[in-house]
Design an enzyme around this catalytic site. Structure first.
Site, PDB file in Angstrom:
ATOM      1  N   SER A   1      38.450  36.594  40.732  1.00  0.00           N
ATOM      2  CA  SER A   1      39.590  36.961  41.583  1.00  0.00           C
ATOM      3  C   SER A   1      39.573  38.430  41.968  1.00  0.00           C
ATOM      4  O   SER A   1      40.580  39.139  41.834  1.00  0.00           O
ATOM      5  CB  SER A   1      40.913  36.607  40.888  1.00  0.00           C
ATOM      6  OG  SER A   1      41.979  36.526  41.817  1.00  0.00           O
ATOM      7  N   PRO A   2      38.434  38.929  42.479  1.00  0.00           N
ATOM      8  CA  PRO A   2      38.337  40.357  42.815  1.00  0.00           C
ATOM      9  C   PRO A   2      39.247  40.773  43.967  1.00  0.00           C
ATOM     10  O   PRO A   2      39.523  41.965  44.127  1.00  0.00           O
ATOM     11  CB  PRO A   2      36.863  40.522  43.200  1.00  0.00           C
ATOM     12  CG  PRO A   2      36.438  39.170  43.675  1.00  0.00           C
ATOM     13  CD  PRO A   2      37.186  38.208  42.800  1.00  0.00           C
ATOM     14  N   LEU A   3      39.719  39.786  44.744  1.00  0.00           N
ATOM     15  CA  LEU A   3      40.621  40.097  45.856  1.00  0.00           C
ATOM     16  C   LEU A   3      42.062  39.690  45.552  1.00  0.00           C
ATOM     17  O   LEU A   3      42.875  39.508  46.458  1.00  0.00           O
ATOM     18  CB  LEU A   3      40.138  39.402  47.137  1.00  0.00           C
ATOM     19  CG  LEU A   3      38.785  39.886  47.653  1.00  0.00           C
ATOM     20  CD1 LEU A   3      38.378  39.118  48.909  1.00  0.00           C
ATOM     21  CD2 LEU A   3      38.802  41.387  47.931  1.00  0.00           C
TER      22      LEU A   3
ATOM     23  N   TYR B   1      36.996  21.931  38.789  1.00  0.00           N
ATOM     24  CA  TYR B   1      37.036  22.305  40.201  1.00  0.00           C
ATOM     25  C   TYR B   1      36.872  21.074  41.082  1.00  0.00           C
ATOM     26  O   TYR B   1      35.857  20.386  41.025  1.00  0.00           O
ATOM     27  CB  TYR B   1      35.934  23.318  40.534  1.00  0.00           C
ATOM     28  CG  TYR B   1      36.064  24.670  39.883  1.00  0.00           C
ATOM     29  CD1 TYR B   1      37.254  25.066  39.257  1.00  0.00           C
ATOM     30  CD2 TYR B   1      35.005  25.568  39.890  1.00  0.00           C
ATOM     31  CE1 TYR B   1      37.363  26.315  38.660  1.00  0.00           C
ATOM     32  CE2 TYR B   1      35.118  26.819  39.293  1.00  0.00           C
ATOM     33  CZ  TYR B   1      36.290  27.182  38.683  1.00  0.00           C
ATOM     34  OH  TYR B   1      36.399  28.415  38.089  1.00  0.00           O
TER      35      TYR B   1
ATOM     36  N   GLY C   1      44.546  40.723  52.583  1.00  0.00           N
ATOM     37  CA  GLY C   1      45.565  40.746  53.619  1.00  0.00           C
ATOM     38  C   GLY C   1      46.118  39.389  53.992  1.00  0.00           C
ATOM     39  O   GLY C   1      46.718  39.235  55.069  1.00  0.00           O
TER      40      GLY C   1
ATOM     41  N   GLY D   1      43.605  36.665  47.141  1.00  0.00           N
ATOM     42  CA  GLY D   1      43.718  36.795  48.590  1.00  0.00           C
ATOM     43  C   GLY D   1      44.655  37.888  49.053  1.00  0.00           C
ATOM     44  O   GLY D   1      44.608  38.296  50.219  1.00  0.00           O
ATOM     45  N   LEU D   2      45.481  38.407  48.150  1.00  0.00           N
ATOM     46  CA  LEU D   2      46.428  39.437  48.569  1.00  0.00           C
ATOM     47  C   LEU D   2      45.703  40.689  49.037  1.00  0.00           C
ATOM     48  O   LEU D   2      46.095  41.315  50.033  1.00  0.00           O
ATOM     49  CB  LEU D   2      47.381  39.768  47.411  1.00  0.00           C
ATOM     50  CG  LEU D   2      48.576  40.669  47.766  1.00  0.00           C
ATOM     51  CD1 LEU D   2      49.783  40.301  46.932  1.00  0.00           C
ATOM     52  CD2 LEU D   2      48.256  42.145  47.543  1.00  0.00           C
ATOM     53  N   LEU D   3      44.613  41.060  48.352  1.00  0.00           N
ATOM     54  CA  LEU D   3      43.875  42.262  48.738  1.00  0.00           C
ATOM     55  C   LEU D   3      43.033  42.053  49.989  1.00  0.00           C
ATOM     56  O   LEU D   3      42.463  43.013  50.520  1.00  0.00           O
ATOM     57  CB  LEU D   3      42.993  42.715  47.581  1.00  0.00           C
ATOM     58  CG  LEU D   3      43.757  43.215  46.344  1.00  0.00           C
ATOM     59  CD1 LEU D   3      42.814  43.403  45.161  1.00  0.00           C
ATOM     60  CD2 LEU D   3      44.488  44.512  46.662  1.00  0.00           C
TER      61      LEU D   3
END
Length: 349
Positions: free
Chosen positions: A208-210, A57, A217, A213-215
């Site tokens: 990556s729970p979202l 990272y 918006g 970033g797509l979830l």
């Protein structure tokens, strides 16, 4: 603090983990060091303890910042990092060999400013190194007191079983955790990997729970990722795998799921990110959800999302909208997976 045992171990971790991929010292880093320190402080003050980083990272910058941020509170932190990524140009400067992992761990300890890490994880599987060598090396780290527990990331079900068998045969230290991509739009691990984790004694850390970033918006259907976004950076990489990753995230089916999440959010007067996180928080077999905030405000919103009380009917609606079909492997594919115990498809580098 509400904690859970990490797999079949005595290590107690919070149900929320702090992912630190955004922390960096370079000018391109999304999160400056002062803001990173504020995020870490707010996370610990809220009663959580698991902080996750990796040697890859921000070129090691994340580990350096995390080390400085937790220095005065080290005993309160379950510190996790990962190794396997290239740390040089030679063939022995990557993967899960004894040669590479030994150098990688020493370098991580220096950057983190600590003499041990609580959880050391294989970042990806390495088909070119015998799993017996990897597990014996990790066991040696534990016996030397430089690592308390060991885990893996992005392993297949067969890879997990092979690792646990190798540890058992060598009377060594078994894995206690798996990091896996899991969200309402990425549920493939439910087919084989989650049941294998339960059977093999591994806790699951969902990243990556979202959905990149797509979830939340951040991306629109049939529209290229906005300049400066993470997916735009990946799309500009020369690697075909990076471009395939972006195309996979922006698949039409994922937008269909996102639209269903948005409809539920509108009905409950909240955000799509909150609904996506609340759905994940309800899933069985998940020990901790990894949040990767860029700001304190994002951390606060993420914690609120995981605490949101998602009605049963809304959860069932999302379950139905995100169902996936499992395609059983052919006999040849199954035998090959059992022989190797790993999947080359997860080799990011």
């Amino acid at each position: 603090m509400h904690t859970l045992a990490l797999g079949r171990s005595g290590l107690r971790v919070s149900g929320v983990a702090l992912g630190t991929m955004n922390f960096g010292t370079d000018l391109q880093a999304p999160t400056s060091e002062p803001e990173a320190h504020r995020i870490v402080g707010a996370f610990l003050d809220a009663g959580h303890n698991l902080i996750d980083t990796a040697d890859t990272y921000r070129g090691g910058g994340s580990e350096e910042i995390v080390g400085r941020a937790i220095a005065s509170r080290r005993a309160d932190v379950v510190l996790a990092t990962k190794g396997a990524a290239p740390q040089g140009v030679g063939p022995n400067h990557r993967g899960l060999s004894r040669a590479h992992l030994t150098r990688a761990l020493e370098a991580s300890l220096r950057r983190l400013g600590t003499d041990y890490v609580d959880l050391y994880q294989c970042h990806v599987a390495d088909p070119d190194t015998p799993i017996e060598e990897t597990m014996a090396t990790l066991d040696g780290f534990v016996r030397a007191g430089k690592v308390r527990y060991i885990g893996c990331s992005n392993f297949t079900a067969a890879g997990i079983v092979s690792a646990q068998w190798a540890a058992q045969r060598g009377a060594g230290t078994p894995l206690v955790s798996l990091q896996a991509n899991y969200s309402v739009m990425a549920r493939a691990i439910e087919a084989e990997i989650l049941p294998t984790c339960v059977q093999s004694g591994l806790g699951v850390l969902a990243y990556s729970p979202l959905g990149s970033g797509l979830l939340a918006g951040r991306y629109r259907r049939d529209t290229p990722p906005e300049a400066g976004s993470r997916l735009a950076q990946w799309a500009d990489m020369p690697s075909p795998m990076a471009r395939d990753f972006v195309a996979g995230v922006l698949a039409p089916r994922h937008f269909d799921i996102r639209d269903e999440v948005a409809a539920v959010a509108a009905a409950l007067h909240t955000t799509t990110a909150t609904i996506a996180l609340a759905w994940l928080a309800r899933r069985p077999s998940i020990t901790s959800v990894i949040l990767g905030p860029r700001t304190v405000d994002q951390l606060t919103a993420g914690l609120a999302g995981l605490a949101f009380d998602l009605p049963e009917q809304a959860a069932a609606r999302l379950d139905a909208a995100s169902q996936f079909t499992v395609v059983p492997p052919t006999n040849g594919q199954h035998r090959a997976a059992l022989r190797s115990g790993v999947s080359r498809s997860v080799d990011k580098w």
